[in-house]
Design an enzyme around this catalytic site. Structure first.
Site, short mmCIF file in Angstrom:
data_model
loop_
_atom_site.label_atom_id
_atom_site.label_comp_id
_atom_site.label_asym_id
_atom_site.label_seq_id
_atom_site.Cartn_x
_atom_site.Cartn_y
_atom_site.Cartn_z
N GLU A 3 20.80 26.92 59.90
CA GLU A 3 20.31 27.49 58.65
C GLU A 3 20.33 29.02 58.73
OE1 GLU A 3 16.23 26.78 57.38
OE2 GLU A 3 16.87 26.79 55.30
N MET A 19 12.85 25.08 63.37
CA MET A 19 13.87 24.70 62.39
C MET A 19 13.83 23.21 62.14
SD MET A 19 16.33 25.47 60.38
CE MET A 19 17.09 24.17 59.40
N GLU A 20 13.83 22.86 60.83
CA GLU A 20 13.53 21.49 60.40
C GLU A 20 14.72 20.54 60.41
OE1 GLU A 20 13.45 24.26 58.45
OE2 GLU A 20 14.31 23.86 56.48
N ASN A 21 15.72 20.70 61.30
CA ASN A 21 16.85 19.77 61.34
C ASN A 21 16.34 18.34 61.14
OD1 ASN A 21 18.46 22.04 62.37
ND2 ASN A 21 17.22 21.72 64.20
N HIS A 79 4.47 22.17 59.28
CA HIS A 79 5.42 22.86 58.39
C HIS A 79 6.80 22.20 58.48
CE1 HIS A 79 7.20 26.63 56.53
NE2 HIS A 79 8.27 26.13 57.13
N GLU A 80 7.30 22.04 59.69
CA GLU A 80 8.65 21.49 59.87
C GLU A 80 8.70 20.03 59.43
OE1 GLU A 80 10.88 23.61 60.37
OE2 GLU A 80 9.49 25.20 60.93
N GLU A 121 10.74 26.48 51.33
CA GLU A 121 9.81 27.23 52.18
C GLU A 121 8.42 27.41 51.57
OE1 GLU A 121 10.37 27.37 55.05
OE2 GLU A 121 12.55 27.27 55.27
ZN LIG Z 1 10.31 26.34 56.78
#
Ligand SMILES: [Zn+2]
Length: 892
Positions: A168, A304-306, A338-339, A361
């Site tokens: 990202e 990072m939300e992969n 959050h993720e 976000e």
């Molecule tokens: Zn985020």
């Protein structure tokens, strides 16, 4: 993605003034349906080979196909056109997966490949036209495992290399040629050929692991993914070790390098709670076959939300579940939440384009404290939220701010969207409308929105239309006024009339100069009045001039921001403010007190109120039991101390603070085993405040505690109260000598606990002895500090009034070494940190230096930093006499 908080505040950049840049979008007419990737990384040579097939659909016959690629060397590229009948169908759970060719077309065409490096695109051209419908591309290529923390890159420890990914927003194209835009969703079948001793982790579960294809290697394959965007793909190679758990039937793992696996337990506990919470809240089950969370030694963002495979900076995942301090645990739990929220907001339902990044976000930011606040109510998240809102309002009150939704076409522009506006303002506006609608009505609207766009994309309108249809309230008007207009509303109340309180709105700026220019936008804003019972919420439209006050308000004053969820500043008349002040500690909740402090201090910065009036408010918090309220005041007083006070003022201000707070500190007594988190925090904050105010008792205690904490050498003794020890080390280091410095330096080089290591690194930036400052600077640019961290030390030294002059001179003198430390995004943050300077001389030096010493993509950041300096210079000129007068009156 989670970005470090300091960075959000520093790095917000205006996009409104952007010059027209040629759009870098892919041509329409070709859609990918399925990728099959086989990657063979060489961790020693820092390269990889890729073998890829992409099933695409053509809307019209074409001789060319264009996709994204960067730093990729192409080998053979072929296109197979097959009749539909030659494909089979597959399924993953309830998700249909892509069509697969049963046999290869006997007559594939070979492409000639042309590259457009500036656009990061490759075009395949074929001799004959490809037909409408399905075509399969096969692509052989070579890429490099870079050291820039993006794409497929090397992450290193002292022991070995890891090959990991961060895509990202626009770096998937560095790992695999792809249609690298968020709407172009497809399924993925990923295989990795890796060294025998290594493992690999990817988005889905492992389905096969076989030796070969050559000696010393094995091939691991992962299950087909659901349809997803390119930037959410991940594959990680190394010797990771994991802790396991399970929630709602979903296997959960937290993984790290082998030496740190003991520090992964707390993250698993957090994720177990959060997954069940989200399954229930969203009314849509977590969709992947497993959830992995992996800490990576070199990692630029926070996390990072992969999809199904979340990656983290080590400090945001790893913590000792027994001895870790609660603030650090809160941070880990919050980042995990959050993720995980992104698995719904972002991964299942993705913004249509990066201009609506806030849909990802803003939502994850709003959601990140919700499950953790339920899990640990004693951790006081509503107060943290109020403090975060205050910071965001200040950021958004600068003339150089941007709208939540803003144009972003090039990779640079897209990168700049990850700022305090997308995260902080996006999250705060969502929090405001939730507070107005009520939790359950809002939750139902969220469910409806997600359900309507599963495995697809959505826009801001999709969201507010879903909420409007569900609630029958004007959510579309409220949200569009905040999403499409820049800045912060200032609501000015006048004295109460028979029909209510006259109210007017204008755009609020932190600088008096900006306030006077231009036509102010107007908002449709929900205003919630504090009453003795439930808040009375009204929507104030641009046309409204009166705020009706219900007869049964039951309050001795008017307070227009009940629960401190409103995205606006409020200005009261002196009489209204006096009425609030009289009851401030008993009638307002801690979040409301934080909001009031924030409003009053913002008005000081804007020249609309005096620093003396603000300090009177601080003195009214005589018995405040909330650590976060005092922490808010402490940070604001630090700004007065740093930006307004002369040396003489500082001595006097310190005396006032000692007089006000030392008795409260003494009354708290020494820490006991089972005291509340709030009491522990309160003692810590007071300790820091009094330490900064040079209270002799606290200085002596700090020295003693620091000595005890480091009695065993460089490893902090964890049997002592961690909150107080952290505060003591900060206080002592500020006045610290070389002996203590050596111990902290040794701690900053010990990688066994990443949280402790990073704390120690930041503590080095507290030392003020010029010889030690030079040592810290030399160390920071020596190459021994990870590039993900070195800029944070420079930024801290530039922020501190005592060290900034020396640091700034050092940076200019050693520019080549400093510049060599910058990664893709960190140079611009050092430029942003100069915005803390507050003198004409330094402002002119900054402007002159960066005019000839260019930092990539920093022009707007530099303009913003200069704006901040001008605001500060102006505030000092306006407020200095008021501070003198107030201090004079105090000493009488
Ligand atoms: Zn985020």
């Amino acid at each position: 993605m989670v970005v470090r908080r300091t960075l959000l505040v520093l790095a917000a950049v205006a996009l409104t003034a952007t010059t027209a840049v040629e759009a870098q979008r892919l041509p329409s007419g070709v859609h990918p349906e399925a990728y099959k990737l086989t990657l063979t990384p060489d961790l020693k040579a820092a390269t990889f080979t890729g073998s890829e097939t992409i099933d695409v659909v053509l809307d019209a016959p074409s001789r060319t196909i264009t996709l994204n690629s960067a730093e990729i060397k192409f080998g053979e590229v072929k296109a197979y056109a097959l009749p539909i009948a030659a494909y089979s169908y597959g399924k993953l759970g309830s998700q249909p997966v892509a069509l697969r060719p049963l046999e290869a077309d006997r007559h594939p065409q070979t492409a000639t490949t042309t590259l457009d490096d500036a656009k990061e695109q490759a075009t395949f051209t074929f001799a004959d036209e490809l037909p409408v419908g399905k075509v399969t591309l096969t692509i052989q290529y070579i890429g490099m495992l870079n050291d820039k923390l993006r794409g497929f890159y090397l992450s290193k420890t002292r022991v070995r290399n890891y090959a990991v990914t961060q895509f990202e927003p626009t770096d998937a194209r560095r790992a695999y040629p792809s249609f690298d835009e968020p709407t172009l969703k497809a399924t993925y079948d990923i295989a990795l050929i890796i060294d025998s001793g290594d493992t690999a982790i990817s988005n889905t579960n492992l389905i096969s692991d076989k030796p070969g294809p050559v000696a010393g290697k094995h091939t691991v394959r992962f299950a087909t993914t659901p349809k997803m965007s390119t930037y959410l793909v991940a594959f990680l190679v190394g010797d990771f070790k994991c802790t396991e758990g399970k929630s709602d039937g979903v296997p959960i793992r937290a993984c790290s390098t082998p030496d740190k696996v003991e520090l992964t337990r707390f993250a698993v506990e957090s994720a177990k709670y959060v997954l069940h919470y989200y399954d229930t809240y969203f009314g849509i089950k977590y969709p992947m076959p497993k959830l992995d969370m992996v800490a990576l030694p070199d990692f630029e963002a926070g996390a990072m939300e992969n999809f199904g495979c979340i990656t983290y900076r080590e400090t945001d995942l790893l913590i000792d579940s027994k001895t870790g301090a609660i603030p650090a645990k809160k941070r880990v739990a919050e980042v995990v939440a959050h993720e995980m929220a992104h698995q719904w907001f972002g991964d299942m339902v993705t913004m249509q384009w990066w201009d609506n990044l806030w849909l990802n976000e803003g939502f994850a930011t709003w959601m990140e404290t919700k499950p953790i606040a339920k899990w640990h109510p004693e951790w006081n998240f509503p107060q943290d939220d109020a403090q975060g809102l205050d910071e965001t309002l200040n950021l958004d009150a600068q003339a150089t701010t941007r709208t939540i939704r803003a144009t972003a076409n090039t990779p640079d522009e897209i990168n700049e969207m990850f700022d305090g506006i997308a995260y902080g303002k996006g999250g705060a506006v969502i929090g405001m409308v939730e507070n107005y609608l009520g939790e359950e009505v809002f939750r139902q609207g969220v469910h409806n929105y997600l359900q309507a766009h599963l495995y697809a994309n959505a826009t801001a309108e999709d969201f507010w239309n879903a909420q409007t249809a569900n609630s029958h309230l004007p959510l579309d008007k409220i949200m569009s006024s905040f999403v499409t207009q820049p800045g912060v509303p200032l609501l000015t109340l006048s004295e109460k009339q028979a029909d209510g309180v006259p109210i007017s709105q204008s755009r609020f700026f932190l600088s008096a100069e900006a306030s006077r220019s231009g036509v102010s936008p107007k908002w449709t804003v929900p205003v919630c009045l504090k009453t003795s019972g439930k808040p009375a919420c009204r929507v104030v439209t641009p046309e409204d001039a009166t705020l009706p006050i219900p007869a049964d308000v039951g309050m001795p004053f008017v307070y227009a921001n009940a629960a401190a969820k409103g995205y606006f500043r409020t200005a009261y008349t002196p009489a209204q403010f006096s009425a609030i002040l009289a009851k401030v500690e008993t009638a307002l909740t801690p979040p409301e007190r934080i909001g009031l402090l924030g409003d009053r201090f913002a008005l000081v910065q804007a020249g609309e109120s005096t620093v003396g009036d603000y300090l009177d408010l601080v003195l009214a918090f005589k018995q405040d039991s909330s650590a976060t309220v005092l922490d808010t005041a402490h940070k604001q007083i630090e700004k007065i101390d740093s930006d307004i006070a002369t040396d003489e003022d500082r001595t006097k201000l310190a005396a006032v603070l000692r007089r006000q707070f030392s008795q409260i500190y003494t009354a708290l007594g020494t820490p006991t085993k089972n005291e509340s988190f709030d009491r522990e925090q309160l003692r810590g904050i007071l300790f820091e405040m009094l330490g900064a105010a040079k209270d002799p008792t606290v200085l002596a205690q700090a020295r003693q505690l620091t000595d005890r904490a480091y009695a065993q050498g460089s490893t902090k003794d964890r049997s002592l109260d961690p909150r107080l020890v952290d505060a003591a080390v900060v206080v002592t280091s500020t006045n610290g000598d070389a002996t203590l410095y050596e111990k902290i330096l040794a701690a900053s080089e010990d990688p066994s606990d990443p949280g402790q290591q990073t704390d120690a690194l930041h503590t080095l930036a507290r030392f003020r002895d010029p010889a030690l400052v030079t040592r810290t600077l030399d160390y920071t640019v020596s190459g021994q500090v990870r590039t993900q961290d070195s800029w944070t030390v420079l930024a801290a030294l530039l922020r501190d009034r005592e060290t900034r002059e020396q640091t700034w001179a050092y940076i200019r003198k050693n520019w080549d070494k400093v510049h060599a430390q910058f990664t893709t995004n960190s140079g611009v943050r050092v430029v942003a940190a100069t915005g803390n300077f507050c003198s004409v001389k330094q402002r002119d030096e900054v402007a002159g230096f960066f005019a000839t010493h260019k930092v990539d993509a920093s022009e707007r950041t530099l303009a913003k930093a200069i704006d901040s300096m001008n605001d500060c210079i102006q505030m000092r000129a306006t407020q200095e006499p008021s501070l003198h007068r107030w201090l004079e009156a105090q000493s009488r």
